[in-house]
Enzyme design. Sequence first.
Site, PDB file in Angstrom:
ATOM      1  CG  ASN A 210      -0.181  -0.132   2.506  1.00 46.32           C
ATOM      2  OD1 ASN A 210       0.600   0.751   2.834  1.00 46.32           O
ATOM      3  ND2 ASN A 210      -0.375  -1.224   3.238  1.00 46.32           N
ATOM      4  CE  LYS A 289       8.756 -12.226 -14.406  1.00 42.74           C
ATOM      5  NZ  LYS A 289       9.539 -11.687 -15.505  1.00 42.74           N
TER       6      LYS A 289
END
Length: 406
Positions: A210, A289
């Site tokens: 955030n 990934k």
Amino acid sequence: MSFRGKSILLGVSGGIAAYKAVALCSRLVQAGADVKVIMTESAAKFVSPLTFQAISRNQVMTDTFEEKDPSVVSHIHLADHADLVVIAPATANMIAKLALGLGDDMLSTTLLAVTSPIVVAPAMNVHMYSHPAVVHNMELLRQRGITFIEPGEGQLACGYVGKGRLAEPEEIVTALAAILNRGKLLSGRKVMVTAGGTQERIDPVRYLTNDSSGKMGYAIARTARDMGAEVTLISGPSSLPVPAGVEHVPVLSALDMLEAVTSRFEQADIVIKSAAVADYRPAEASPLKIKKKDEELTIRLVKNPDILKTLGERKTGQFLVGFAAETNDVIEHAKDKLQRKNCDMIVANDVTEEGAGFGTDSNRVIFLEASGTVEPLPKMSKEAVAERLLSRIAERLAGRVGGGRS
Ligand code: PMT
């Protein structure tokens, strides 16, 4: 009010209110302070340096290059030895120099070298005081932690009636005493502060997070340290420098933060959770990934533990403060958090408001206490919010039987 053993640097800039600085100097000397005075050239047009010299019994400096003592560099020496600096009266010009970091006379040059708290008592014409440039400069300085003593309202020397009159010497002396005493407010207390946002791993190169910068929590940690507390700062990733003298525990995820906080909770007297903790994390972090294949990718999230609620359930007398980052119905949501998480206090901020919440240097908060008190504060620097918050906590702890845990 005693200032015995304290060294106060009084900066006098050029306004008619310089005559009131004489009374201020006299009050401080009477209260036991060692007062050193620096005047600007314009201040010396209103009041003679000899007046301040006679009252302070110290040499008065007006010129950067007038080095009266060859064993020291005067502006550095004066800056180093001040426990507190007060500029009274502070003109619009001196405020602008301080905001810009200009050092073109003895006072402004010395101010650049000061590391102790600076207090500014402005005095000027009412229109000058509300000029956008002056307002902007004062806001900038507030954000840097400088304290302002608001001018009073009334008849001004220029003939106008309004705000701009230098605060009365007694009021300035009281404010200076409060600032000098804050070093003791939390001495002997252990304060744990959480700051920044958490990172919740998706794969080795991606995470959920955030906008928290850590500014609010770091300001609280610095201020608690300055008030004499032993401080532990548990922080998600932040680019801010770790405050000196503070134990820093870096964490990444909410689960890391839970562990770091709960393992230290027992020892803490005050816990302030200003961190923005992710409510959800990916159910699994991929060890490799994730490759771009399909048009859509679904990541399943699971709920993180509520750290503040866990502390609320376990508390044994710690003063527990949560923050509430809201976008609507701020007080209603904050009251719910206060109760549900068993906090002593919630600091609510509307993060949609300009100059408040994530990433900003200022904040506008509302204090909600378990006693039912709801106190909205005006917008101010995060340092000032930290100071108001910690002073309030110190008051509440002092009010408890035995002055400690309830
Ligand atoms: O870091 P800055 O850029 O300076 O920004 C400051 C700030 C906006 C982050 C700060 O002022 C603030 O509001 N912090 C709380 C952010 C938040 O997570 O609020 P919340 O309403 O979602 O959570 C309420 C309280 O529960 C908070 O004290 C939070 O730390 C805590 N919590 C939340 C979720 C969770 N899983 N565990 C928790 O402990």
